[in-house]
Design an enzyme around this catalytic site. Structure first.
Site, PDB file in Angstrom:
ATOM      1  N   LYS A   2      50.331 103.794 104.561  1.00  0.00           N
ATOM      2  CA  LYS A   2      51.647 103.975 103.971  1.00  0.00           C
ATOM      3  C   LYS A   2      51.468 104.736 102.649  1.00  0.00           C
ATOM      4  CE  LYS A   2      55.605 101.415 102.455  1.00  0.00           C
ATOM      5  NZ  LYS A   2      56.260 100.151 102.190  1.00  0.00           N
ATOM      6  N   CYS A  20      63.023  96.543  99.071  1.00  0.00           N
ATOM      7  CA  CYS A  20      64.054  96.886 100.067  1.00  0.00           C
ATOM      8  C   CYS A  20      65.440  96.832  99.439  1.00  0.00           C
ATOM      9  CB  CYS A  20      64.081  95.897 101.219  1.00  0.00           C
ATOM     10  SG  CYS A  20      62.578  95.717 102.135  1.00  0.00           S
ATOM     11  N   HIS A  70      56.829  95.378 101.824  1.00  0.00           N
ATOM     12  CA  HIS A  70      56.425  95.461 100.410  1.00  0.00           C
ATOM     13  C   HIS A  70      55.514  94.284 100.044  1.00  0.00           C
ATOM     14  CE1 HIS A  70      60.216  97.763 100.684  1.00  0.00           C
ATOM     15  NE2 HIS A  70      59.552  98.610  99.942  1.00  0.00           N
ATOM     16  N   CYS A  89      64.110  90.917  98.228  1.00  0.00           N
ATOM     17  CA  CYS A  89      62.995  91.854  98.038  1.00  0.00           C
ATOM     18  C   CYS A  89      63.507  93.047  97.243  1.00  0.00           C
ATOM     19  CB  CYS A  89      62.416  92.313  99.374  1.00  0.00           C
ATOM     20  SG  CYS A  89      61.242  93.670  99.156  1.00  0.00           S
ATOM     21  N   CYS A 106      57.411  90.088 101.939  1.00  0.00           N
ATOM     22  CA  CYS A 106      58.164  91.064 102.735  1.00  0.00           C
ATOM     23  C   CYS A 106      57.126  91.980 103.379  1.00  0.00           C
ATOM     24  CB  CYS A 106      59.098  91.882 101.846  1.00  0.00           C
ATOM     25  SG  CYS A 106      59.658  93.404 102.627  1.00  0.00           S
ATOM     26  N   HIS A 119      58.715 112.412  97.961  1.00  0.00           N
ATOM     27  CA  HIS A 119      57.486 112.715  98.690  1.00  0.00           C
ATOM     28  C   HIS A 119      57.857 113.265 100.075  1.00  0.00           C
ATOM     29  CE1 HIS A 119      58.118 109.050 100.966  1.00  0.00           C
ATOM     30  NE2 HIS A 119      57.871 108.256  99.929  1.00  0.00           N
ATOM     31  N   HIS A 149      60.657 111.570 102.161  1.00  0.00           N
ATOM     32  CA  HIS A 149      62.035 111.894 101.764  1.00  0.00           C
ATOM     33  C   HIS A 149      62.400 113.311 102.239  1.00  0.00           C
ATOM     34  CE1 HIS A 149      60.631 109.179  98.340  1.00  0.00           C
ATOM     35  NE2 HIS A 149      61.509 108.452  99.014  1.00  0.00           N
ATOM     36  N   LYS A 189      52.180 104.958  95.456  1.00  0.00           N
ATOM     37  CA  LYS A 189      51.619 105.355  94.169  1.00  0.00           C
ATOM     38  C   LYS A 189      50.298 104.641  93.919  1.00  0.00           C
ATOM     39  CE  LYS A 189      54.793 107.068  90.741  1.00  0.00           C
ATOM     40  NZ  LYS A 189      55.724 106.736  89.703  1.00  0.00           N
TER      41      LYS A 189
HETATM   42  N1  MSP Z   1      68.639 104.486  98.854  1.00  0.00           N
HETATM   43  C1  MSP Z   1      68.388 104.100 100.196  1.00  0.00           C
HETATM   44  C2  MSP Z   1      69.387 104.738 101.139  1.00  0.00           C
HETATM   45  C3  MSP Z   1      70.805 104.466 100.820  1.00  0.00           C
HETATM   46  S1  MSP Z   1      71.890 105.325 101.878  1.00  0.00           S
HETATM   47  C4  MSP Z   1      73.367 104.693 101.561  1.00  0.00           C
HETATM   48  C5  MSP Z   1      66.980 104.494 100.591  1.00  0.00           C
HETATM   49  N2  MSP Z   1      66.393 105.435  99.857  1.00  0.00           N
HETATM   50  S2  MSP Z   1      64.881 105.931 100.026  1.00  0.00           S
HETATM   51  O1  MSP Z   1      64.684 106.892  98.996  1.00  0.00           O
HETATM   52  O2  MSP Z   1      64.009 104.822 100.069  1.00  0.00           O
HETATM   53  O3  MSP Z   1      64.794 106.608 101.446  1.00  0.00           O
HETATM   54  C6  MSP Z   1      65.522 107.768 101.738  1.00  0.00           C
HETATM   55  C7  MSP Z   1      65.065 108.379 103.034  1.00  0.00           C
HETATM   56  O4  MSP Z   1      63.699 108.750 102.954  1.00  0.00           O
HETATM   57  C8  MSP Z   1      65.196 107.430 104.218  1.00  0.00           C
HETATM   58  O5  MSP Z   1      65.725 108.105 105.323  1.00  0.00           O
HETATM   59  C9  MSP Z   1      63.771 107.036 104.494  1.00  0.00           C
HETATM   60  O6  MSP Z   1      63.536 106.705 105.834  1.00  0.00           O
HETATM   61  C10 MSP Z   1      63.043 108.302 104.112  1.00  0.00           C
HETATM   62  N3  MSP Z   1      61.651 108.008 103.888  1.00  0.00           N
HETATM   63  C11 MSP Z   1      61.076 107.442 102.790  1.00  0.00           C
HETATM   64  N4  MSP Z   1      59.753 107.289 103.045  1.00  0.00           N
HETATM   65  C12 MSP Z   1      59.455 107.731 104.286  1.00  0.00           C
HETATM   66  C13 MSP Z   1      58.287 107.951 105.021  1.00  0.00           C
HETATM   67  N5  MSP Z   1      57.108 107.584 104.590  1.00  0.00           N
HETATM   68  N6  MSP Z   1      58.393 108.583 106.213  1.00  0.00           N
HETATM   69  C14 MSP Z   1      59.588 109.066 106.684  1.00  0.00           C
HETATM   70  N7  MSP Z   1      60.687 108.886 106.016  1.00  0.00           N
HETATM   71  C15 MSP Z   1      60.700 108.059 104.916  1.00  0.00           C
HETATM   72  O7  MSP Z   1      66.472 103.953 101.537  1.00  0.00           O
END
Ligand code: MSP
Length: 489
Positions: free
Chosen positions: A297, A132, A149, A129, A146, A21, A24, A300
């Site tokens: 936030k 996380c 979540h 959790c 948490c 999304h 990411h 889904k």
């Molecule tokens: N898999 C772990 C990271 C492991 S690194 C060794 C993880 N993955 S994640 O898919 O949840 O997040 C990846 C990136 O996307 C992170 O930098 C996270 O901050 C970013 N984002 C996910 N949702 C977000 C928002 N709603 N807003 C901004 N960034 C966010 O964590």
């Protein structure tokens, strides 16, 4: 200008429990901008991203999708890879934690850490959790949940586990933060980490027993390696591990760009793991803020997940890249709404940049005199300042600085009223506008790569590097194309 000979930058690896999304995409785009800017400066850049594919969260998501876990992770990982391609993310490699090259290095590092006496067997009792993928202490739990979540039930774990002596590294970590003030970036996020480390570190449980989907723990295969501990190692397994050629050239990482919620893992656990393995430490961990959608936030269950690929298809890739970096000062939290998105496109991409390029090219195409003159806009541009801001990862400020040059150029058109000019005078104004537009294309190329390329094509010039940000003779062959951006009604 601050120059690094090599520049190694990473995104976190993305969980494959669901498709990408805009949150990411935000991390990926910001990292891409930095990588592109450093390439523009002629540095040797390595930019890697990838997917984090183990753990309970992913195992469950596969189950819910009625797929085998392997099938599921292959599919979702591919959606990230394709999304990044679509969004013009210029990563040099894409690592998946299910790859053998990763597993091999995980084993190597864990053995090193063990060789240093930092792993011991014990018993863990506490909450976990799945959202996380992390253990929660009493103080982190709010009303039995948490806070990140609240819809997930915390799991009470009572099992034999292996521990990593994280507590041993408390002083060394505090020393690291003190000696390297850039390690914890941006500065306003540092106190939280420092205070928590000062409060004391508990040893970290690094294996799980009742889990199938993960890397068998190298020291005892009846356990599975805790997902975070192996995932962090991706940053060096992608380099072929401590003996890899790329490792010698690129390690330590110059920047690990991450979201604020995973700062702790990158600023505390990761450097402690590296200290234990006897490896150099990354130079900067930069934590950006979080995006919400109309105040909530993204999730889904709320049905408010914004798909960056669909958004790019509807508007344009560069509109997405621009909005995310421009809307909120990089580092802070942001709020997405389609209304704000459209306002930025219409008010800035269309009205400032698109309009300027169209005006300049229309003038140049009609003019049949000599395009030459004296540079009159150079003084309005401070490239050193832009470079400094980007080196400090102030991506929004740097973009604003570039934008003020675009606005100054529009002002130059208005003030000179070229439609009233003729001959040499007109040739001079057109010369200034074409050279400036060429320079603007270079400056925006890290942020808006597709637009920069289209401008270069219309100007009939080569894209260029930062070295070409100087005002010389204009040597293009102008051919006006379509509007760069169209106004959204
Ligand atoms: N898999 C772990 C990271 C492991 S690194 C060794 C993880 N993955 S994640 O898919 O949840 O997040 C990846 C990136 O996307 C992170 O930098 C996270 O901050 C970013 N984002 C996910 N949702 C977000 C928002 N709603 N807003 C901004 N960034 C966010 O964590």
């Amino acid at each position: 200008m601050i120059k690094f000979a090599k520049f190694y930058i990473t995104t976190p690896i993305f969980y494959v429990n669901a498709e990408p999304h805009i949150g990411h995409a935000y991390t990926a785009i910001a990292t891409d901008i930095l990588a592109r800017w450093h390439r523009l400066k002629g540095e040797d850049v390595l930019f890697v991203t990838g997917t984090d594919e183990h753990g309970e969260k992913i195992e469950k998501a596969a189950e819910a999708a009625s797929k085998t876990t392997k099938e599921f992770v292959d599919e979702v990982s591919a959606t990230f890879k394709n999304a990044w391609k679509k969004l013009n993310i210029s990563n040099d490699d894409f690592i998946r934690t299910t790859e053998e090259r990763h597993k091999k290095i995980v084993k190597e590092i864990i053995e090193k850490v063990n060789g240093n006496g930092d792993i011991y067997k014990g018993f863990y009792e506490g909450y976990y959790c799945t959202g996380c993928e992390s253990f929660k202490t009493e103080t982190e739990i709010v009303d039995g949940k948490c806070p990140d979540h609240p819809n997930l039930k915390l799991k009470l774990l009572k099992e034999e586990t292996y521990f990593f002596r994280l507590s041993k590294y408390q002083d060394q970590l505090l020393e690291l933060y003190k000696k390297n003030p850039d390690f914890l970036s941006p500065k306003f996020r540092a106190p939280e980490i420092i205070n928590r480390v000062k409060e004391g570190l508990k040893d970290l449980s690094i294996t799980r027993q009742k889990l199938e989907w993960g890397i068998p723990f190298p020291l005892d295969e009846s356990h599975v390696t805790y997902v975070w501990v192996e995932a962090l190692i991706n940053y060096i397994s992608v380099l072929g591990g401590p003996n890899g050629k790329l490792f010698k050239k690129f390690w330590p990482a110059d920047v690990h760009l991450v979201g604020k919620e995973i700062n702790w893992f990158h600023s505390v656990i990761w450097p402690a793991q590296l200290m234990s393995a006897g490896l150099e430490l990354p130079k900067t961990v930069f934590s950006h803020g979080w995006w919400t959608v109309e105040g909530q936030k993204m999730s889904k269950s709320l049905g408010n997940v914004i798909d960056p690929v669909k958004l790019a298809e509807k508007y344009s890739v560069d509109a997405v890249r621009y909005f995310l970096i421009r809307e909120t000062p990089f580092g802070e939290d942001g709020e997405y709404s389609e209304k704000k998105f459209i306002e930025r496109i219409n008010g800035e991409l269309v009205a400032d940049l698109g309009n300027l390029v169209y005006r300049v090219l229309s003038l140049a195409e009609k003019f049949d005199g000599k395009i030459e003159g004296k540079p009159e806009l150079e003084s309005k541009l401070d490239v050193k300042k832009i470079d400094k801001l980007i080196s400090e990862i102030k991506l929004t400020d740097a973009l604003l600085e570039i934008w003020s040059f675009i606005r100054a150029t529009n002002k130059y058109v208005n003030e000179n009223e070229p439609w009233k000019l003729k001959g040499k005078e007109l040739g001079n104004v057109i010369y200034n506008l074409l050279e400036t537009t060429r320079v603007i294309a270079i400056l925006i190329s890290s942020y808006l790569p597709e637009t920069a390329e289209r401008i270069s094509q219309q100007l009939g010039t080569k894209p260029g590097t930062l070295k070409d940000v100087k005002f010389g003779k204009f040597a293009g062959k102008v051919k006006k194309g379509k509007y760069l951006f169209t106004k959204i009604e």
